[in-house]
Each structure stands twice: as structure tokens, then as C-alpha cells.
Design an enzyme around this catalytic site. Structure first.
Site, PDB file in Angstrom:
ATOM      1  N   CYS A 142       0.834  -1.206   0.000  1.00 10.76           N
ATOM      2  CA  CYS A 142       0.000   0.000   0.000  1.00 10.76           C
ATOM      3  C   CYS A 142       0.868   1.255   0.000  1.00 10.76           C
ATOM      4  O   CYS A 142       1.350   1.675   1.058  1.00 10.76           O
ATOM      5  CB  CYS A 142      -0.932  -0.023   1.216  1.00 10.76           C
ATOM      6  SG  CYS A 142      -2.005   1.428   1.293  1.00 10.76           S
ATOM      7  N   CYS A 145      -0.422   4.175   2.010  1.00 13.48           N
ATOM      8  CA  CYS A 145      -0.235   4.023   3.451  1.00 13.48           C
ATOM      9  C   CYS A 145       1.224   4.242   3.840  1.00 13.48           C
ATOM     10  O   CYS A 145       1.507   4.889   4.850  1.00 13.48           O
ATOM     11  CB  CYS A 145      -0.623   2.615   3.903  1.00 13.48           C
ATOM     12  SG  CYS A 145      -2.132   1.986   3.180  1.00 13.48           S
ATOM     13  N   ASP A 146       2.138   3.686   3.090  1.00 12.81           N
ATOM     14  CA  ASP A 146       3.529   3.588   3.547  1.00 12.81           C
ATOM     15  C   ASP A 146       4.520   4.421   2.746  1.00 12.81           C
ATOM     16  O   ASP A 146       5.688   4.524   3.141  1.00 12.81           O
ATOM     17  CB  ASP A 146       3.977   2.115   3.513  1.00 12.81           C
ATOM     18  CG  ASP A 146       3.154   1.266   4.467  1.00 12.81           C
ATOM     19  OD1 ASP A 146       2.694   1.810   5.481  1.00 12.81           O
ATOM     20  OD2 ASP A 146       2.956   0.075   4.193  1.00 12.81           O
TER      21      ASP A 146
HETATM   22  P1  FAD Z   1     -10.336  -5.572   6.764  1.00 19.47           P
HETATM   23  O1  FAD Z   1      -9.499  -4.652   7.562  1.00 19.47           O
HETATM   24  O2  FAD Z   1      -9.711  -6.328   5.647  1.00 19.47           O
HETATM   25  O3  FAD Z   1     -11.049  -6.578   7.752  1.00 19.47           O
HETATM   26  C1  FAD Z   1     -11.779  -7.660   7.278  1.00 19.47           C
HETATM   27  C2  FAD Z   1     -12.348  -8.396   8.465  1.00 19.47           C
HETATM   28  O4  FAD Z   1     -13.229  -9.420   7.978  1.00 19.47           O
HETATM   29  C3  FAD Z   1     -11.323  -9.108   9.339  1.00 19.47           C
HETATM   30  O5  FAD Z   1     -11.620  -8.873  10.689  1.00 19.47           O
HETATM   31  C4  FAD Z   1     -11.540 -10.585   9.025  1.00 19.47           C
HETATM   32  O6  FAD Z   1     -11.212 -11.447  10.106  1.00 19.47           O
HETATM   33  C5  FAD Z   1     -13.025 -10.583   8.740  1.00 19.47           C
HETATM   34  N1  FAD Z   1     -13.523 -11.738   7.978  1.00 19.47           N
HETATM   35  C6  FAD Z   1     -13.070 -12.194   6.773  1.00 19.47           C
HETATM   36  N2  FAD Z   1     -13.763 -13.296   6.430  1.00 19.47           N
HETATM   37  C7  FAD Z   1     -14.667 -13.520   7.430  1.00 19.47           C
HETATM   38  C8  FAD Z   1     -15.646 -14.506   7.673  1.00 19.47           C
HETATM   39  N3  FAD Z   1     -15.852 -15.528   6.837  1.00 19.47           N
HETATM   40  N4  FAD Z   1     -16.384 -14.452   8.815  1.00 19.47           N
HETATM   41  C9  FAD Z   1     -16.198 -13.432   9.694  1.00 19.47           C
HETATM   42  N5  FAD Z   1     -15.279 -12.469   9.501  1.00 19.47           N
HETATM   43  C10 FAD Z   1     -14.506 -12.520   8.401  1.00 19.47           C
HETATM   44  N6  FAD Z   1      -5.200   2.098   5.262  1.00 19.47           N
HETATM   45  C11 FAD Z   1      -5.053   3.352   5.742  1.00 19.47           C
HETATM   46  O7  FAD Z   1      -5.996   4.120   5.703  1.00 19.47           O
HETATM   47  N7  FAD Z   1      -3.866   3.762   6.298  1.00 19.47           N
HETATM   48  C12 FAD Z   1      -2.804   2.947   6.399  1.00 19.47           C
HETATM   49  O8  FAD Z   1      -1.743   3.355   6.874  1.00 19.47           O
HETATM   50  C13 FAD Z   1      -2.933   1.619   5.917  1.00 19.47           C
HETATM   51  N8  FAD Z   1      -1.894   0.747   6.004  1.00 19.47           N
HETATM   52  C14 FAD Z   1      -2.056  -0.514   5.539  1.00 19.47           C
HETATM   53  C15 FAD Z   1      -0.976  -1.404   5.661  1.00 19.47           C
HETATM   54  C16 FAD Z   1      -1.123  -2.692   5.231  1.00 19.47           C
HETATM   55  C17 FAD Z   1       0.057  -3.641   5.374  1.00 19.47           C
HETATM   56  C18 FAD Z   1      -2.338  -3.130   4.635  1.00 19.47           C
HETATM   57  C19 FAD Z   1      -2.472  -4.567   4.160  1.00 19.47           C
HETATM   58  C20 FAD Z   1      -3.388  -2.265   4.488  1.00 19.47           C
HETATM   59  C21 FAD Z   1      -3.250  -0.938   4.940  1.00 19.47           C
HETATM   60  N9  FAD Z   1      -4.300  -0.029   4.825  1.00 19.47           N
HETATM   61  C22 FAD Z   1      -4.165   1.220   5.323  1.00 19.47           C
HETATM   62  C23 FAD Z   1      -5.567  -0.408   4.197  1.00 19.47           C
HETATM   63  C24 FAD Z   1      -6.607  -0.718   5.302  1.00 19.47           C
HETATM   64  O9  FAD Z   1      -6.048  -1.634   6.196  1.00 19.47           O
HETATM   65  C25 FAD Z   1      -7.853  -1.303   4.673  1.00 19.47           C
HETATM   66  O10 FAD Z   1      -8.374  -0.414   3.704  1.00 19.47           O
HETATM   67  C26 FAD Z   1      -8.914  -1.539   5.745  1.00 19.47           C
HETATM   68  O11 FAD Z   1      -8.421  -2.371   6.767  1.00 19.47           O
HETATM   69  C27 FAD Z   1     -10.160  -2.170   5.153  1.00 19.47           C
HETATM   70  O12 FAD Z   1     -11.045  -2.364   6.187  1.00 19.47           O
HETATM   71  P2  FAD Z   1     -12.247  -3.403   6.109  1.00 19.47           P
HETATM   72  O13 FAD Z   1     -13.004  -3.215   7.361  1.00 19.47           O
HETATM   73  O14 FAD Z   1     -12.938  -3.270   4.826  1.00 19.47           O
HETATM   74  O15 FAD Z   1     -11.593  -4.844   6.069  1.00 19.47           O
END
Ligand code: FAD
Ligand code: NAP
Length: 319
Positions: A142, A145-146
Site C-alpha cells: 500500500c 499508506c507507507d
Molecule cells: P479488513 O481490515 O480487511 O477486515 C476484514 C475483516 O473481515 C477481518 O476482521 C476478518 O477477520 C473478517 N472476515 C473475513 N472473512 C470472514 C468470515 N468468513 N467471517 C467473519 N469475519 C470474516 N489504510 C489506511 O488508511 N492507512 C494505512 O496506513 C494503511 N496501512 C495498511 C498497511 C497494510 C500492510 C495493509 C495490508 C493495508 C493498509 N491499509 C491502510 C488499508 C486498510 O487496512 C484497509 O483499507 C482496511 O483495513 C479495510 O477495512 P475493512 O473493514 O474493509 O476490512
């Protein structure tokens, strides 16, 4: 012994989207139940410094931010359960008295009047051992992000699609030099983006090459070099760098919902423009699972809020 639970609002996923939906749902007295899946806290639990989530002047730690969101959701009354959805039936809730049915890994069943899918997405990785070990220490998926952490440094981007080219261009604003490494001799990205990339004096492209290893030069938590192989000539080389961004695509976590909720050609949940509404009334989607463009914690949180508000409205209208 397995149990059946009934809820007005089931939230699937414990990332920024899921927790924000839980906070809004609980404050609207919907008594939401949130299933965390295998990664409570979501993607931000695998990163270190987060500098772009509003509200904090100093960098905060991703895992800490997610603990705060979980605590806030609990504090306002959301129920958080460590379990994963393994199977669901969404197509005809009338068959079960208007409830959508979710089966979980522990064998429990959740009957929900509305559900918010917030299962996120996962970056595709090359599959190298060093890649996993050095995530957060020079390996990232990302740039938004980084990228900031590589001011004046040399970075590489792997991939040849729109994401790789966008990430490379974004990184030119921070890094001293950006090398894009692609496994073929032509890019998949849009022509206009290719032109921007190829005309940027801070960018070099290495064609027909794959990364065989990410090296740390004897340091435990750093990236110093990439070991490359030209796939046409088999010639091996190394490239000095301070960081590498893997941009070979993302996979939304939507396997469970295939054939039920409408998905696009890449597996993302299709939502009606500007809303979290899916193809099934009463089922909403928030966060990365429905967003292949922005993929940020704040946008995930924003759509989580929208999903909870829409779920509340839907219940009000259908009751
Ligand atoms: P996610 O954070 O992907 O969470 C998904 C959730 O769904 C998890 O809890 C998982 O356990 C759950 N899940 C999946 N399948 C199931 C299932 N079958 N049953 C129940 N639960 C399930 N964004 C920023 O804004 N700033 C940053 O600095 C930043 N740094 C990042 C660094 C890294 C290394 C990465 C990989 C991403 C980064 N991002 C950053 C992006 C950010 O993390 C994502 O955009 C954000 O987390 C998305 O949120 P979400 O709630 O959609 O899903
Ligand atoms: P993508 O288009 O699937 O491209 C992935 C790239 O990574 C391809 O160049 C692919 O190489 C390469 N790749 C895949 N696996 C690899 C591996 N194991 N090793 C080395 N290279 C590998 O993915 P994306 O760039 O993330 O884009 C996804 C979708 O979002 C696309 O539809 C894209 O157009 C869209 N998008 C649009 C925008 C925009 O419009 N602004 C921005 C970002 C993304 P090959 O080319 O050889 O297959």
C-alpha cells in the site's frame, strides 16, 4: 453444543468497516452482533505506523487503532464474537421467517434481519518467505499508506497493472527513485498511465523480470536488495533498494457470497452507487470488500457507518 442466535443486525468482519458499523448499529439500539473472523482488527493489525487516519497528530500503531475501535464498539453495546461465517443463505429470507441464515465455524447459527458484509480484501503476494517476514519493515502492499516512510529513498514496485503504475507514480512524490519490475515486456495499465510512468524521470522499468528473493543485507528488519531473474534470458541480477511495494492485485473475501450477492468480474461485491446496498435488500456491504479503488481505513469506516444507517432504515421500513 451448537446454538442458534437471532439478531437484527449481523456484522461480518472486524476491520474498520465492521467496527464502525457496530458502533453506529449499537448506538441506534439495533443490538448488533459482530463476528470477527480469523483476523480481529483486520488488515491494519499487520502494519505498524498509521499516519493518515484522522484525529492523531503523531503516527499511531495499526493494531492499537483497531483495539480502540473494538473497545468503542463494545462500550456502546455491540456484541463481538470470535467466530467466522462458513456458509450462508441469503437468497430467500422469507423461507426462514424473514431471516438471513449464517452458519459459523463453531457450528452456531445466526438468524439475522439485516447483515453487513465487511470481510475486507487481501493483497496478493508473491509467495516469498521474506515477503511475509519483512511486512512493515520494507515490504508493503500500500503506497498510499507507507510511501511517506520512503522520503528520499529508493523503492521498487512489482506489477504491471493500473495499481502498480499508480503506486509507482504516487511513490515518485516521496522516493528518490522508483523502479517498476514487471514479469512481461508490456504493461497492462491504461495507456495514459503508462505514458505518465515511462516519461517520469524518477522511474526506471525493468521488463521481463521476476523477484526471486527480498534481501536484508544481514540486518534483521530491513530491505536492502532484490534478487531478480530475467525470465527470457534467465540472467540473474540484484537491485539496491530500501523498500518494495507488491502491487499484483487484491482478492476480496467474497468466496462465501458467490452465487448469492451480485459480484463484479473480480469478485468485489457490487453496491448501488453512493450506497452500501447490495443486490439483496437487507444485505449491505462496506469497506474493501466492495471497494477496489480507495481501500483505506477511513473509507472503510465511512462505508461501515453508511451500512449501519441503511440497515436501520431498512428495518424501520420493513417492520
Ligand atoms: P479488513 O481490515 O480487511 O477486515 C476484514 C475483516 O473481515 C477481518 O476482521 C476478518 O477477520 C473478517 N472476515 C473475513 N472473512 C470472514 C468470515 N468468513 N467471517 C467473519 N469475519 C470474516 N489504510 C489506511 O488508511 N492507512 C494505512 O496506513 C494503511 N496501512 C495498511 C498497511 C497494510 C500492510 C495493509 C495490508 C493495508 C493498509 N491499509 C491502510 C488499508 C486498510 O487496512 C484497509 O483499507 C482496511 O483495513 C479495510 O477495512 P475493512 O473493514 O474493509 O476490512
Ligand atoms: P491487475 O490488473 O490484475 O494487474 C496485476 C498485475 O500484476 C499484472 O500486470 C500481472 O502481470 C502482475 N502479476 C500478477 N501476479 C503476479 C506475480 N505472481 N508475479 C509478478 N507479477 C504478477 O491488478 P490491479 O493493477 O490491482 O488492478 C485491478 C483492477 O482494478 C483492474 O481492473 C484495474 O484496471 C483496476 N484499477 C483501476 C484503477 C484506475 O482506473 N485508476 C486503479 C487501480 C486499479 P501480467 O500483466 O503479466 O498478468
Amino acid at each position: 453444543m451448537t446454538e442458534t442466535f437471532i439478531t437484527n443486525m449481523l456484522i461480518i468482519g472486524a476491520g474498520p468497516a465492521g467496527y464502525t458499523a457496530a458502533i453506529y448499529g449499537a448506538r441506534a439500539n439495533m443490538k448488533p452482533v459482530l463476528l470477527t473472523g480469523l483476523q480481529p482488527g483486520g488488515q491494519l493489525t499487520i502494519t505498524n505506523d498509521v499516519e493518515n487516519y484522522p484525529g492523531f497528530a503523531e503516527a499511531i500503531q495499526g493494531p492499537w487503532l483497531m483495539e480502540q475501535m473494538a473497545a468503542q464498539a463494545k462500550h456502546v453495546g455491540a456484541e463481538i464474537v470470535m467466530d467466522s461465517v462458513s456458509k450462508c443463505s441469503l437468497l430467500d429470507p422469507q423461507k426462514e421467517d424473514g431471516y438471513f441464515i449464517f452458519h459459523t465455524d463453531t457450528g452456531n447459527i445466526y438468524k439475522a434481519r439485516t447483515a453487513i458484509i465487511a470481510t475486507g480484501a487481501q493483497a496478493r503476494w508473491l509467495g516469498l518467505e521474506a515477503e511475509e517476514r519483512l511486512q512493515g519493515y520494507g515490504v508493503s502492499a500500500c503506497a498510499t499508506c507507507d510511501g511517506f516512510f520512503y522520503r528520499g529513498k529508493k523503492v521498487a514496485v512489482i506489477g504491471g497493472g493500473n495499481t502498480a503504475v499508480e503506486e509507482a507514480l504516487y511513490l515518485t512524490h516521496h522516493a528518490s527513485h522508483v523502479t517498476l519490475i514487471h514479469r512481461r515486456d508490456s504493461l497492462r495499465a491504461e495507456k495514459i498511465q503508462q505514458d505518465r510512468l515511462l516519461n517520469n524521470p524518477k522511474v526506471t522499468v525493468i521488463w521481463d523480470s521476476v523477484v526471486e528473493d527480498i534481501l536484508s543485507g544481514g540486518k534483521p528488519e530491513a530491505v536492502t536488495e532484490l534478487a531478480l531473474k530475467n525470465v527470457k534470458t534467465n540472467e540473474k541480477s540484484t537491485l539496491d533498494i530500501d523498500g518494495v511495494f507488491i502491487a499484483i492485485g487484491h482478492n476480496p473475501n467474497t468466496e462465501l457470497f458467490k452465487g448469492q450477492v451480485e459480484l463484479d468480474s473480480e469478485g468485489y461485491i457490487i453496491t448501488q452507487p453512493g450506497t452500501p446496498k447490495t443486490s439483496i435488500p437487507g444485505i449491505f456491504a462496506a469497506g474493501d470488500v466492495q471497494d477496489k479503488t480507495y481501500r483505506q481505513a477511513i473509507t472503510a469506516a465511512g462505508t461501515g457507518c453508511m451500512a449501519a444507517l441503511e440497515a436501520e432504515r431498512y428495518l424501520g421500513e420493513t417492520e
